[in-house]
Design an enzyme around this catalytic site. Sequence first.
Site, PDB file in Angstrom:
ATOM      1  N   SER A 124      26.349  42.965  15.878  1.00  0.00           N
ATOM      2  CA  SER A 124      25.109  43.734  15.787  1.00  0.00           C
ATOM      3  C   SER A 124      25.206  44.814  14.709  1.00  0.00           C
ATOM      4  O   SER A 124      26.269  45.402  14.503  1.00  0.00           O
ATOM      5  CB  SER A 124      24.837  44.399  17.143  1.00  0.00           C
ATOM      6  OG  SER A 124      23.815  45.363  17.031  1.00  0.00           O
ATOM      7  N   TYR A 147      19.243  44.775  11.468  1.00  0.00           N
ATOM      8  CA  TYR A 147      17.970  45.466  11.652  1.00  0.00           C
ATOM      9  C   TYR A 147      17.605  46.042  10.291  1.00  0.00           C
ATOM     10  O   TYR A 147      18.417  46.760   9.684  1.00  0.00           O
ATOM     11  CB  TYR A 147      18.100  46.613  12.666  1.00  0.00           C
ATOM     12  CG  TYR A 147      18.063  46.162  14.109  1.00  0.00           C
ATOM     13  CD1 TYR A 147      16.996  45.435  14.615  1.00  0.00           C
ATOM     14  CD2 TYR A 147      19.090  46.498  14.986  1.00  0.00           C
ATOM     15  CE1 TYR A 147      16.952  45.030  15.942  1.00  0.00           C
ATOM     16  CE2 TYR A 147      19.061  46.104  16.321  1.00  0.00           C
ATOM     17  CZ  TYR A 147      17.983  45.374  16.787  1.00  0.00           C
ATOM     18  OH  TYR A 147      17.944  44.977  18.102  1.00  0.00           O
ATOM     19  N   THR A 173      16.778  40.342  12.703  1.00  0.00           N
ATOM     20  CA  THR A 173      16.013  40.398  13.954  1.00  0.00           C
ATOM     21  C   THR A 173      14.582  40.789  13.636  1.00  0.00           C
ATOM     22  O   THR A 173      14.333  41.822  13.011  1.00  0.00           O
ATOM     23  CB  THR A 173      16.671  41.397  14.926  1.00  0.00           C
ATOM     24  OG1 THR A 173      17.976  40.913  15.205  1.00  0.00           O
ATOM     25  CG2 THR A 173      15.877  41.526  16.218  1.00  0.00           C
ATOM     26  N   LYS A 248      15.833  35.906  13.810  1.00  0.00           N
ATOM     27  CA  LYS A 248      16.023  35.901  15.268  1.00  0.00           C
ATOM     28  C   LYS A 248      14.839  36.574  15.933  1.00  0.00           C
ATOM     29  O   LYS A 248      14.498  37.712  15.591  1.00  0.00           O
ATOM     30  CB  LYS A 248      17.300  36.671  15.615  1.00  0.00           C
ATOM     31  CG  LYS A 248      17.497  36.930  17.092  1.00  0.00           C
ATOM     32  CD  LYS A 248      18.874  37.495  17.358  1.00  0.00           C
ATOM     33  CE  LYS A 248      19.123  37.782  18.811  1.00  0.00           C
ATOM     34  NZ  LYS A 248      18.528  39.032  19.265  1.00  0.00           N
ATOM     35  N   HIS A 272      14.648  38.250  22.876  1.00  0.00           N
ATOM     36  CA  HIS A 272      15.538  39.412  22.934  1.00  0.00           C
ATOM     37  C   HIS A 272      16.060  39.625  24.362  1.00  0.00           C
ATOM     38  O   HIS A 272      16.224  40.746  24.831  1.00  0.00           O
ATOM     39  CB  HIS A 272      14.777  40.658  22.445  1.00  0.00           C
ATOM     40  CG  HIS A 272      15.594  41.634  21.644  1.00  0.00           C
ATOM     41  ND1 HIS A 272      15.412  41.832  20.298  1.00  0.00           N
ATOM     42  CD2 HIS A 272      16.583  42.481  21.992  1.00  0.00           C
ATOM     43  CE1 HIS A 272      16.239  42.778  19.869  1.00  0.00           C
ATOM     44  NE2 HIS A 272      16.973  43.186  20.884  1.00  0.00           N
TER      45      HIS A 272
HETATM   46  C1  LIG Z   1      22.724  45.142  25.943  1.00  0.00           C
HETATM   47  C2  LIG Z   1      22.032  44.329  24.900  1.00  0.00           C
HETATM   48  C3  LIG Z   1      22.025  44.753  23.581  1.00  0.00           C
HETATM   49  C4  LIG Z   1      21.408  43.966  22.601  1.00  0.00           C
HETATM   50  N1  LIG Z   1      21.475  44.388  21.300  1.00  0.00           N
HETATM   51  C5  LIG Z   1      20.906  43.618  20.342  1.00  0.00           C
HETATM   52  C6  LIG Z   1      21.012  43.989  18.970  1.00  0.00           C
HETATM   53  O1  LIG Z   1      21.633  44.995  18.631  1.00  0.00           O
HETATM   54  N2  LIG Z   1      20.401  43.195  18.057  1.00  0.00           N
HETATM   55  C7  LIG Z   1      19.714  42.055  18.411  1.00  0.00           C
HETATM   56  O2  LIG Z   1      19.178  41.365  17.552  1.00  0.00           O
HETATM   57  N3  LIG Z   1      19.639  41.661  19.699  1.00  0.00           N
HETATM   58  C8  LIG Z   1      20.215  42.413  20.658  1.00  0.00           C
HETATM   59  N4  LIG Z   1      20.145  41.998  21.971  1.00  0.00           N
HETATM   60  C9  LIG Z   1      19.525  40.695  22.297  1.00  0.00           C
HETATM   61  C10 LIG Z   1      20.583  39.590  22.280  1.00  0.00           C
HETATM   62  O3  LIG Z   1      21.000  39.322  20.973  1.00  0.00           O
HETATM   63  C11 LIG Z   1      20.056  38.274  22.870  1.00  0.00           C
HETATM   64  O4  LIG Z   1      18.837  37.938  22.242  1.00  0.00           O
HETATM   65  C12 LIG Z   1      19.857  38.291  24.381  1.00  0.00           C
HETATM   66  O5  LIG Z   1      20.804  39.118  25.015  1.00  0.00           O
HETATM   67  C13 LIG Z   1      19.980  36.857  24.903  1.00  0.00           C
HETATM   68  O6  LIG Z   1      19.734  36.787  26.247  1.00  0.00           O
HETATM   69  P1  LIG Z   1      20.876  36.735  27.394  1.00  0.00           P
HETATM   70  O7  LIG Z   1      21.432  38.139  27.466  1.00  0.00           O
HETATM   71  O8  LIG Z   1      20.088  36.358  28.594  1.00  0.00           O
HETATM   72  O9  LIG Z   1      21.917  35.715  27.001  1.00  0.00           O
HETATM   73  C14 LIG Z   1      20.751  42.772  22.958  1.00  0.00           C
HETATM   74  C15 LIG Z   1      20.762  42.341  24.295  1.00  0.00           C
HETATM   75  C16 LIG Z   1      21.388  43.094  25.261  1.00  0.00           C
HETATM   76  C17 LIG Z   1      21.403  42.601  26.680  1.00  0.00           C
END
Ligand SMILES: Cc1cc2nc3c(=O)[nH]c(=O)nc-3n(C[C@H](O)[C@H](O)[C@H](O)COP(=O)(O)O)c2cc1C
Length: 377
Positions: A124, A147, A173, A248, A272
Amino acid sequence: MVRRPAKPEDGGVNNSSGSTPLNLADYERAAAELLPIMSYDYFASGSGDQVTLRRNREAFERLTLRYRVMRGVGEPDTSVELLGRRHALPIVIAPTAFMRLAHPFGELSVAEAARDAGVTQTLSTLSSVSLEDVARTSDAPKWFQLYVLRDRELTASLVRRAEAAGYEAIMVTVDAPVLGTREADVRNRFSLPGGVEPANLADELRNLRASGEASGLQQYFSTNVDPTLTWADIDWVRSITSLPVLVKGVMRGDDASEAIEHGVAGVIVSNHGGRQLDGAPATIEVIREVASAVAGRVPVLVDGGVRRGVDVVRALALGADAVLIGRPVLWALTVGGREGVTNMLELLRSELVQALALCGCRSLADVTADLLGPVEP
Ligand SMILES: Cc1cc2nc3c(=O)[nH]c(=O)nc-3n(C[C@H](O)[C@H](O)[C@H](O)COP(=O)(O)O)c2cc1C
């Protein structure tokens, strides 16, 4: 403060009942007992009423598989070609911010576990270990999630640094012009404990503290992330890097087509993890639309609620080339650091092998749409 896992070396036996996690849900239950509430809520929450968060799982569970028999499956081949590289599994680690909330070594432990499992890690923008330190820890394939920030020079420098450090793709993203409100974070006035910070960003951006009655992350996000992005910004990202650019957060066929017109090398179907628009469909419900618009021109990946090997088969049968997993990595990292993530990935791998065998598939190429059975009402 980050609570240290009771047995960081032991990825298996660490929950209160002392039993070894048998599946990814066991890791979440064990992590819930170990994490401070502010971190647990930050990891687990969805936005709003969390309808989309729940739907991501429920939609998987409704999908049945019409398995084939007598196909001489042996040990199915789980490998897949993505962006010109053979991957041992159709599974990629999704970018999640601030992994040091889960474990003191955070993203470094995940890098080691990913390398050992032959899985690509997406780091990330908001990682709590710098992209260079992660790259030094593991020479396994890595992608960088971007981002696009209001400060374009800083954004460009992140892309240049990722390229110089050996990351193999930039994943932009596109579903977060503003941050969805995760009400638990507001209630907890989410902020980062001392020692955990967005390590890739310039010193003046590092501090993420709650002020007033809000989540510190939401304030940080609205100050720094650009809410005015259009497809022209994908052209801009492509113009500053020679790496493949993925997007994404796409949930529609027309957006996927537009992304391809702007030269992306892959599309990630994602809501997300139910953290942005509450009321969005489950990702599994839109893969077919996106995959048919993409029509094989670039890979289609999907995330959101993948918790079992059979979910990977379901996603592939709908037209995805691979899946990403987010929260399960955080839970396993909390419970057992590097070993925890290694064990969790091995659980998922062995479930996938079993699901393929039981579906009559010798390789991922055998996972075709006709495997999909009737959907529960
Ligand atoms: C705690 C947390 C932080 C996340 N941080 C980011 C991030 O920094 N950038 C991003 O594109 N997606 C972020 N996401 C989304 C994840 O990349 C992903 O799309 C999502 O967690 C997938 O679903 P799942 O947790 O059910 O496997 C985050 C998700 C969580 C749970």
